[in-house]
Scaffold this motif. Sequence first.
Motif, short mmCIF file in Angstrom:
data_model
loop_
_atom_site.label_atom_id
_atom_site.label_comp_id
_atom_site.label_asym_id
_atom_site.label_seq_id
_atom_site.Cartn_x
_atom_site.Cartn_y
_atom_site.Cartn_z
N ASP A 216 20.24 58.04 74.94
CA ASP A 216 19.90 57.97 73.52
C ASP A 216 20.60 59.05 72.70
O ASP A 216 21.08 58.81 71.59
N MET A 217 20.72 60.24 73.28
CA MET A 217 21.29 61.37 72.55
C MET A 217 22.76 61.16 72.23
O MET A 217 23.32 61.84 71.35
N MET A 218 23.42 60.22 72.92
CA MET A 218 24.85 60.00 72.71
C MET A 218 25.15 58.92 71.69
O MET A 218 26.31 58.60 71.46
N ASN A 219 24.13 58.35 71.08
CA ASN A 219 24.34 57.29 70.09
C ASN A 219 24.17 57.88 68.68
O ASN A 219 23.05 58.10 68.22
N ALA A 220 25.29 58.13 68.01
CA ALA A 220 25.23 58.79 66.70
C ALA A 220 24.53 57.93 65.66
O ALA A 220 23.83 58.44 64.79
N ALA A 221 24.69 56.59 65.75
CA ALA A 221 24.04 55.72 64.77
C ALA A 221 22.53 55.86 64.84
O ALA A 221 21.84 55.90 63.80
N TYR A 222 21.98 55.92 66.04
CA TYR A 222 20.54 56.11 66.19
C TYR A 222 20.10 57.45 65.61
O TYR A 222 19.04 57.56 64.99
N GLN A 223 20.90 58.48 65.83
CA GLN A 223 20.53 59.80 65.32
C GLN A 223 20.50 59.80 63.79
O GLN A 223 19.64 60.43 63.18
N TYR A 224 21.43 59.08 63.17
CA TYR A 224 21.40 58.95 61.71
C TYR A 224 20.18 58.16 61.26
O TYR A 224 19.51 58.52 60.28
#
Length: 244
Positions: A199-207
Amino acid sequence: MQQHQIVSREQWVAARKAHLAHEKALIQARERLAEERRALPWVKVDKSYAFDGPNGKVTLGDLFKGRPQLVVQHVMFAPDWEAACKSCSFWADGFERMVPHLAARDTTMVAISLASVDKLEAFKQRMGWSFDWVSSGHNDFNYDYEVSFTREQIDQGAPKYNFGTTPFYGPELPGISVFYRNEAGEIFHTYSCFARGLDMMNAAYQYLDLTPLGRHEEGLPYPMDWVRLRDQYEPQAKGACCHG
């Protein structure tokens, strides 16, 4: 969507600063976790792997491209599939442009899948990707690093995915593996993560996590049911609202 209290700017800043304290605690915990991760023991890779690339056979050592560190994105793409997993492609869209930045820090990134190199190249062209992608269809790499599983393993019911902590939900599953190559050419497996660890590697989710609606995946058949390949999203009408 939950109802939010409407407050003055001063009240908002006070609430935001209280939340900031929690964010700082998380950042500090994450930094400690990263330090602990870097201190993990290593496993020497004694097995030889030959992958199929667009220009012929390549070894695991070749994938480093002369750099000491290699990050492998295990992209779900079975030999009989016509396209890669849409969720893995969601991640791949994110790392497509970071490859040169990683290279500047002595790190090579490559995708590896079971599908034939012809299928990988065709899908790569469709998606407009430029990262290196090789096929492990003629070796045991996917099975050794526990992202592909035989029918016998699944039927036995004893989970091997995510270090035995997560039940199987298919013969192909996602993951990331990290390797180090020393000056003598020896290769070591230093880290792997799977499932929610990705999960931590998905920038879209973090945004999305920064927004009021968040990922708004509640009520879906499964959390990533909404994800499509980048060229399969329906264009939304101007001003359309995705949550009704």
